[in-house]
Scaffold this motif. Structure first.
Motif, PDB file in Angstrom:
ATOM      1  N   CYS A 128      41.504  41.308  37.446  1.00 51.34           N
ATOM      2  CA  CYS A 128      41.101  40.318  36.603  1.00 51.34           C
ATOM      3  C   CYS A 128      41.733  40.599  35.410  1.00 51.34           C
ATOM      4  CB  CYS A 128      39.357  40.022  36.429  1.00 51.34           C
ATOM      5  SG  CYS A 128      38.692  38.580  38.115  1.00 51.34           S
TER       6      CYS A 128
ATOM      7  N   THR B 118      47.741  33.117  37.851  1.00 45.68           N
ATOM      8  CA  THR B 118      46.941  32.566  38.627  1.00 45.68           C
ATOM      9  C   THR B 118      45.718  32.390  38.002  1.00 45.68           C
ATOM     10  OG1 THR B 118      46.663  35.186  39.354  1.00 45.68           O
ATOM     11  CG2 THR B 118      48.612  33.377  40.532  1.00 45.68           C
ATOM     12  N   LEU B 119      45.443  31.284  37.709  1.00 44.95           N
ATOM     13  CA  LEU B 119      43.707  30.731  37.116  1.00 44.95           C
ATOM     14  C   LEU B 119      42.631  29.573  37.653  1.00 44.95           C
ATOM     15  CD1 LEU B 119      44.826  30.831  33.316  1.00 44.95           C
ATOM     16  CD2 LEU B 119      43.593  32.953  34.440  1.00 44.95           C
TER      17      LEU B 119
ATOM     18  N   ASP C 104      30.517  35.107  40.276  1.00 45.23           N
ATOM     19  CA  ASP C 104      32.049  35.132  39.205  1.00 45.23           C
ATOM     20  C   ASP C 104      32.634  35.573  40.903  1.00 45.23           C
ATOM     21  OD1 ASP C 104      34.198  36.014  39.028  1.00 45.23           O
ATOM     22  OD2 ASP C 104      34.070  38.023  38.008  1.00 45.23           O
TER      23      ASP C 104
ATOM     24  N   ASN D  25      28.437  39.055  38.384  1.00 46.72           N
ATOM     25  CA  ASN D  25      29.138  39.646  39.871  1.00 46.72           C
ATOM     26  C   ASN D  25      28.075  40.698  40.366  1.00 46.72           C
ATOM     27  OD1 ASN D  25      30.341  41.277  42.082  1.00 46.72           O
ATOM     28  ND2 ASN D  25      32.593  41.034  40.224  1.00 46.72           N
TER      29      ASN D  25
ATOM     30  N   ARG E  38      36.305  35.382  41.171  1.00 46.97           N
ATOM     31  CA  ARG E  38      37.882  35.523  41.555  1.00 46.97           C
ATOM     32  C   ARG E  38      38.174  36.452  41.911  1.00 46.97           C
ATOM     33  NH1 ARG E  38      37.220  36.338  35.034  1.00 46.97           N
ATOM     34  NH2 ARG E  38      36.052  37.490  35.797  1.00 46.97           N
ATOM     35  N   TRP E  39      39.381  37.326  42.002  1.00 43.39           N
ATOM     36  CA  TRP E  39      40.003  38.282  42.418  1.00 43.39           C
ATOM     37  C   TRP E  39      39.610  39.080  42.282  1.00 43.39           C
ATOM     38  CZ3 TRP E  39      45.828  39.254  41.555  1.00 43.39           C
ATOM     39  CH2 TRP E  39      46.856  39.127  40.326  1.00 43.39           C
TER      40      TRP E  39
ATOM     41  N   ALA F 219      40.509  29.672  39.876  1.00 42.92           N
ATOM     42  CA  ALA F 219      39.434  30.125  40.073  1.00 42.92           C
ATOM     43  C   ALA F 219      38.772  29.900  39.039  1.00 42.92           C
ATOM     44  CB  ALA F 219      38.898  31.999  40.737  1.00 42.92           C
ATOM     45  N   ASN F 220      39.515  30.261  37.392  1.00 43.13           N
ATOM     46  CA  ASN F 220      38.583  30.092  36.216  1.00 43.13           C
ATOM     47  C   ASN F 220      38.540  28.880  35.584  1.00 43.13           C
ATOM     48  OD1 ASN F 220      40.331  32.605  36.229  1.00 43.13           O
ATOM     49  ND2 ASN F 220      39.386  33.182  34.659  1.00 43.13           N
TER      50      ASN F 220
ATOM     51  N   ALA G 212      34.380  32.016  31.722  1.00 43.05           N
ATOM     52  CA  ALA G 212      35.766  31.439  33.113  1.00 43.05           C
ATOM     53  C   ALA G 212      37.211  31.419  31.918  1.00 43.05           C
ATOM     54  CB  ALA G 212      35.011  30.357  33.160  1.00 43.05           C
TER      55      ALA G 212
END
Length: 279
Positions: free
Chosen positions: A141, A147-148, A135, A170, A137-138, A150-151, A178
């Motif tokens: 979540c 702002t996707l 994981d 994580n 991502r920021w 990373a997904n 995702a």
């Protein structure tokens, strides 16, 4: 209303005619939130829950919108098209500023966009494949922000490997997919990760927890280690458009006996009944 029509800033117009400024902060920064609301038989499903999540997201990004439930319904219901299963996509950006600047503009009118599309049937009885990925991502979540990237990259990695979804890990624990929440069945108990800033709390997720409690299916919100995920007898993915999707193959290995499990069979039946009577 014609199925090609969309809503944009107070107007209903054909999709091809819907335009925004290149200085819209949603375009420049992803400075926006969105919501995906299913509709069955012309009724928006669990609309109050979706609206609450939308308002929570708007508050989290400091974008005040003072529309009432009735005002939102007046905007969205005319977009519904013929057919049993469809969904509204609603996006709200901070709007158009005079220049590109990371800080909030002093004065800005939000951009509101909505459209409707059919929900494509998902054959859950067959089960799907998933893979696990880190994981990356920021840390916010829980906000349903646009702002996707990373997904998108994580989901595409799964697609590249012939899988339907990436389940994200994580620090040794599963968070979500995702583009979905996750559930597992271990020793007959249905488990999903608790609500934290590491996951987006799905409406389908909350409905499943409600249905499980109402129908005496043991359910708990708890952390799920990677080992527990791999050893679970059932693994599910849940979202507004895919509903409840069983995973039968994880990282190229079977989950349980590699078949759709009995708890999914029971819950899917309960969910299909529920969506016919609840709005």
């Amino acid at each position: 209303m014609h199925e090609k029509n969309v809503y944009l800033n107070g107007e209903y117009l054909p999709l091809a005619e819907a335009k925004i400024s290149v200085l819209d902060r949603g375009f420049l920064f992803g400075d926006s939130v969105y919501e995906v609301i299913p509709a069955y038989r012309g009724n928006l499903f669990c609309f109050a829950m979706h609206l609450q999540r939308l308002n929570d997201g708007l508050k989290a990004i400091r974008l005040p919108i003072s529309y009432t439930t009735e005002q939102w319904l007046d905007i969205l219901q005319p977009l519904l098209i013929e057919g049993d299963a469809q969904y509204i996509y609603l996006q709200i950006t901070r709007g158009v500023a005079d220049k590109r600047d990371h800080s909030f503009p002093l004065s800005c009118t939000p951009t509101i966009f909505a459209m409707c599309n059919p929900i494509m049937p998902v054959l859950g009885e067959q089960g799907v494949q998933a893979i696990t990925l880190d994981d990356v991502r920021w840390k916010l979540c829980h906000i349903k922000a646009t702002t996707l990237l990373a997904n998108i990259l994580l989901r595409q990695k799964a697609v590249d490997e012939g899988a339907a979804e990436a389940i994200l890990i994580n620090e040794g624990y599963a968070t979500e997919g995702a583009a979905s929440n996750i559930f597992v069945v271990i020793d007959g108990v249905l488990i999903t990760p608790p609500k934290t800033n590491e996951i987006l709390s799905g409406i389908t997720r909350d409905v499943i927890i409600h249905l499980a409690k109402a129908n005496h299916i043991p359910v708990t919100e708890d952390v799920i280690s990677l080992e527990a995920l791999q050893q679970a007898s059932e693994v599910w993915l849940t979202s507004s458009t895919r509903e409840i999707l069983p995973v039968t193959i994880l990282d190229h290995e079977p989950i349980g006996n590699g078949q759709v499990g009995p708890v999914w069979q029971a819950m899917n039946g309960l969910f299909q009944e529920y969506k016919q009577v609840v709005v």
